[in-house]
Design an enzyme around this catalytic site. Structure first.
Site, short mmCIF file in Angstrom:
data_model
loop_
_atom_site.label_atom_id
_atom_site.label_comp_id
_atom_site.label_asym_id
_atom_site.label_seq_id
_atom_site.Cartn_x
_atom_site.Cartn_y
_atom_site.Cartn_z
CG ASP A 1 33.82 31.69 43.53
OD1 ASP A 1 33.17 32.67 43.12
OD2 ASP A 1 34.30 30.83 42.77
CG PHE B 1 27.48 32.76 43.22
CD1 PHE B 1 27.65 31.50 42.65
CD2 PHE B 1 26.28 33.05 43.88
CE1 PHE B 1 26.62 30.55 42.72
CE2 PHE B 1 25.27 32.10 43.95
CZ PHE B 1 25.43 30.86 43.38
CG ASP C 1 27.12 38.79 40.92
OD1 ASP C 1 26.26 38.72 40.02
OD2 ASP C 1 28.26 39.28 40.74
CB CYS D 1 24.45 38.17 34.61
SG CYS D 1 25.20 36.58 34.89
NE ARG E 1 32.98 45.63 41.92
CZ ARG E 1 33.02 45.09 40.72
NH1 ARG E 1 32.60 43.85 40.53
NH2 ARG E 1 33.50 45.75 39.68
N1 SAH Z 1 30.40 38.98 42.25
C1 SAH Z 1 31.60 38.84 41.46
C2 SAH Z 1 31.36 38.08 40.16
C3 SAH Z 1 30.74 36.71 40.29
S1 SAH Z 1 31.04 35.67 38.93
C4 SAH Z 1 32.24 40.21 41.24
O1 SAH Z 1 31.61 41.26 41.53
O2 SAH Z 1 33.39 40.27 40.80
C5 SAH Z 1 30.41 34.14 39.39
C6 SAH Z 1 31.32 33.32 40.30
O3 SAH Z 1 30.54 32.19 40.71
C7 SAH Z 1 32.57 32.73 39.70
O4 SAH Z 1 33.68 33.13 40.48
C8 SAH Z 1 32.41 31.20 39.80
O5 SAH Z 1 33.60 30.53 40.18
C9 SAH Z 1 31.40 31.08 40.89
N2 SAH Z 1 30.53 29.88 40.89
C10 SAH Z 1 29.84 29.35 39.85
N3 SAH Z 1 29.03 28.36 40.28
C11 SAH Z 1 29.21 28.26 41.62
C12 SAH Z 1 28.64 27.44 42.63
N4 SAH Z 1 27.71 26.53 42.36
N5 SAH Z 1 29.05 27.64 43.90
C13 SAH Z 1 29.98 28.57 44.20
N6 SAH Z 1 30.54 29.38 43.28
C14 SAH Z 1 30.16 29.23 42.01
#
Ligand code: SAH
Length: 410
Positions: free
Chosen positions: A250, A228, A300, A340, A212
């Site tokens: 998201d 995401f 992510d 991940c 980040r």
């Molecule tokens: N980058 C963030 C963590 C991401 S976690 C950080 O640094 O805090 C992954 C996220 O992807 C979750 O919030 C989940 O709601 C979202 N997600 C999962 N599948 C998705 C999709 N198909 N489209 C949009 N969001 C999605």
């Protein structure tokens, strides 16, 4: 005397290298009616002591080694020493201005089955093995000796517990109940939203901390797309880094609401931000049809592959979002892309990203290899503790013609 498990001949090799997992097929004999979760001694076929470990009756991993020294029996004093070492190793990170840090990362901190994160005045723990589950009260009492001032909360809402025959379990173990949302300093710069009771993981994605901060380096005057986004951690750093605009995408409305509040909490400019509830795959396709362009794109996604069985489908998912990411990237722009999925190795991830660039007709260069933050260490003896891989990729121009693209693809 502790119960003894004797290994088949030749099956001691991984334990001698301090890999902590012993699978059922490695075991030649074990005592009748051995209680689930018991601390056992692992013995080689020649009768030599190998390790102490926690026995799991229902898991594929029959024993998780705790200590490889015969004179270091895993008891309360041993646990105190191991936990205080783990706290000590995170001090520098805390001194640098991080109020949320991982204190114990299971196998990587030689405490398989236990994850422990510190969030300000709260410790949040997650237990994934039967043996650690039996130790819950012991762990709490040791933690109270180590950090008398903190409250302790459990977030053992982990699917992995089912394989151990354990129910999911959450709640206060000691002290106060955490508030719905805490804002905690990250790298002495950003206030990161942390939801200890209902958030993902134990409340936040602490493993992405370094990445980040890294993202902020490319954000000045940039149109940023944070895919995401969850509660918007990457976006907050990008705003701090001077982003011209920020689009967080998201599926979770609650996460986006939280991301919005976090912008205000950090005294950043909400006028530059958009919070879009959408499936990232659909959103990227729509943006591509519109001919939209971004200078910094963060991808992510959640874990696409839960294990080797889902790897092929997961690869297609990674390829799709990365191709779309490259298509939306302005020339000279940066893509920060992550996986991940532990089952996906770095080399294959890099190949997927390379193929995605070719499919998008983009020449690109990797400027950094990214990984999980240092409070999520990787034990060299247990490579499975490495799961987060990322690449920083710069768009260096488009292939001139389709034929060029085909040549490069070969
Ligand atoms: N980058 C963030 C963590 C991401 S976690 C950080 O640094 O805090 C992954 C996220 O992807 C979750 O919030 C989940 O709601 C979202 N997600 C999962 N599948 C998705 C999709 N198909 N489209 C949009 N969001 C999605």
């Amino acid at each position: 005397m502790l119960p003894e498990l004797i290994l088949h001949e030749g099956r001691e090799k991984s334990l001698l290298r301090h890999h902590p997992w012993v699978f059922s097929r490695a075991i030649a004999s074990l005592p009748k009616s051995l209680p689930n979760g018991a601390v056992v001694r692992l013995i080689s076929s020649c009768g030599d002591f190998l390790a102490y470990g926690h026995y799991s009756a229902h898991s594929q991993i029959t024993v998780r080694a705790l200590s490889f020294e015969e004179n270091q029996l895993p008891d309360e004093d041993w646990l105190f020493a191991r936990l205080s070492e783990a706290f000590e190793r995170r001090r520098a990170l805390q001194r640098r201005g991080n109020e949320a840090v991982r204190v114990v990362d299971a196998e990587a901190d030689l405490l398989p089955g236990l994850t422990l994160d510190r969030y300000g005045d709260f410790l949040v723990m997650a237990i994934s093995s039967y043996g650690m589950d039996l130790w819950r009260q012991l762990i709490v009492s040791v933690l109270r000796r180590l950090c008398p001032e903190v409250s302790i909360y459990e977030r053992s809402d982990l699917k992995a517990r089912r394989k151990e025959g354990l129910e999911e379990r959450c709640g206060v173990l000691w002290g106060q109940e955490p508030p719905d949302c805490l804002y905690l300093k990250e790298e002495n710069t950003i206030l990161l939203p942390c939801n200890l009771k209902t958030g993902h993981k134990t409340g936040a994605y602490l493993d992405q901390r370094d990445n980040r901060r890294f993202a902020a380096d490319f954000a000045a005057q940039a149109r940023v797309l944070n895919c995401f986004s969850y509660t918007g951690g990457f976006g907050l750093w990008c705003l701090k880094g001077g982003a011209l605009s920020l689009t967080n995408v998201d599926l979770s409305r609650a996460a986006l609401e939280q991301a919005k509040s976090a912008v205000l909490e950090n005294h950043l400019d909400p006028g530059r931000c958009q919070f879009i509830k959408a499936d990232v795959f659909d959103f990227l396709r729509q943006e591509q049809q519109k001919g939209a362009r971004y200078d910094l794109i963060i991808l992510d996604p959640p874990k696409f592959a839960d294990g080797a069985a889902h790897l092929k489908r997961a690869c297609r998912g990674y390829q799709d979002i990365n191709r779309l990411g490259f298509e939306l990237l302005a020339e000279g722009g940066m893509l920060l892309t992550f996986s991940c999925s532990g089952a996906l190795e770095r080399a294959l991830f890099q190949k997927i990203v390379a193929d995605a660039a070719v499919d998008a007709g983009v020449c690109a260069q990797i400027t950094a290899h990214l990984s999980q933050a240092g409070d999520h260490p990787v034990a060299l003896s247990c490579p499975e503790s490495l799961y987060l891989k990322g690449l920083a990729v710069r768009h260096c121009g488009r292939f001139k013609a389709k034929t060029d693209r085909l040549l490069v693809a070969q």
